[in-house]
Design a protein around this motif. Structure first.
Motif, PDB file in Angstrom:
ATOM      1  N   LEU A  17     -13.099  14.861  17.017  1.00  0.00           N
ATOM      2  CA  LEU A  17     -11.652  14.659  17.011  1.00  0.00           C
ATOM      3  C   LEU A  17     -11.213  14.262  15.610  1.00  0.00           C
ATOM      4  N   MET A  18     -10.205  14.921  15.083  1.00  0.00           N
ATOM      5  CA  MET A  18      -9.723  14.639  13.741  1.00  0.00           C
ATOM      6  C   MET A  18      -8.823  13.394  13.743  1.00  0.00           C
ATOM      7  N   VAL A  19      -8.977  12.564  12.715  1.00  0.00           N
ATOM      8  CA  VAL A  19      -8.169  11.344  12.610  1.00  0.00           C
ATOM      9  C   VAL A  19      -7.353  11.302  11.317  1.00  0.00           C
ATOM     10  N   ILE A  20      -7.442  12.345  10.475  1.00  0.00           N
ATOM     11  CA  ILE A  20      -6.665  12.346   9.237  1.00  0.00           C
ATOM     12  C   ILE A  20      -5.211  12.697   9.558  1.00  0.00           C
ATOM     13  N   GLU A  21      -4.303  12.158   8.768  1.00  0.00           N
ATOM     14  CA  GLU A  21      -2.860  12.330   9.003  1.00  0.00           C
ATOM     15  C   GLU A  21      -2.437  13.797   9.055  1.00  0.00           C
ATOM     16  N   GLU A  22      -3.044  14.637   8.229  1.00  0.00           N
ATOM     17  CA  GLU A  22      -2.610  16.028   8.109  1.00  0.00           C
ATOM     18  C   GLU A  22      -3.028  16.899   9.282  1.00  0.00           C
ATOM     19  N   ALA A  23      -3.982  16.466  10.069  1.00  0.00           N
ATOM     20  CA  ALA A  23      -4.537  17.299  11.141  1.00  0.00           C
ATOM     21  C   ALA A  23      -3.601  17.355  12.346  1.00  0.00           C
ATOM     22  N   ARG A  24      -3.595  18.496  13.013  1.00  0.00           N
ATOM     23  CA  ARG A  24      -2.879  18.667  14.265  1.00  0.00           C
ATOM     24  C   ARG A  24      -3.786  19.461  15.186  1.00  0.00           C
ATOM     25  N   PRO A  25      -4.162  19.017  16.333  1.00  0.00           N
ATOM     26  CA  PRO A  25      -3.866  17.684  16.859  1.00  0.00           C
ATOM     27  C   PRO A  25      -4.693  16.625  16.145  1.00  0.00           C
ATOM     28  N   ARG A  26      -4.266  15.382  16.270  1.00  0.00           N
ATOM     29  CA  ARG A  26      -4.991  14.271  15.657  1.00  0.00           C
ATOM     30  C   ARG A  26      -5.006  13.095  16.602  1.00  0.00           C
ATOM     31  N   TRP A  27      -5.992  12.235  16.395  1.00  0.00           N
ATOM     32  CA  TRP A  27      -6.155  11.037  17.214  1.00  0.00           C
ATOM     33  C   TRP A  27      -6.117   9.818  16.318  1.00  0.00           C
ATOM     34  N   ASP A  28      -5.733   8.698  16.903  1.00  0.00           N
ATOM     35  CA  ASP A  28      -5.805   7.407  16.238  1.00  0.00           C
ATOM     36  C   ASP A  28      -7.001   6.670  16.822  1.00  0.00           C
TER      37      ASP A  28
END
Length: 110
Positions: free
Chosen positions: A63-74
């Motif tokens: 799961l991506m957590v970087i701001e630029e990614a879509r979708p993204r997770w916190d």
């Protein structure tokens, strides 16, 4: 629900909580821990989190957590290194598991 899936859900609720492990580099390790969440960090920036699917199928979830990614997770971590992910994780292929990870515990969506 099979006995094995029932037992896994019981273990998720009452077994040891999952922990966050930090790995430096540009890719998740080939062998992910059975229960813990791996946070991939490079040059001080968090990029993604990886874990094995908690249903027992063993598939790798990244799961991506970087701001630029879509979708993204916190991803948030409490004082005991227990991770929380937001939003929920919903696998669209394979086992199609849908769950929340809160304070190191899996909470299954019905």
């Amino acid at each position: 629900m099979t006995f094995i899936s029932w037992f896994r859900r019981l273990w998720d609720r009452y077994g040891p909580a999952r922990r966050r492990l930090v790995v430096e580099g540009n890719g998740l390790p080939e062998a992910l821990p059975r229960r813990d969440l791996v946070l991939l960090r490079e040059d001080g920036d968090d990029w993604s989190v990886g874990m094995r699917c908690p249903c027992g199928c063993g598939e790798k979830i990244e799961l991506m957590v970087i701001e630029e990614a879509r979708p993204r997770w916190d991803v948030a971590v409490d004082e005991r290194s227990r991770p929380t992910l937001h939003p929920s994780v919903w696998r669209k292929t394979g086992c199609k598991s849908h769950f929340w990870l809160r304070k190191g515990r899996i909470h299954w969506c019905k």
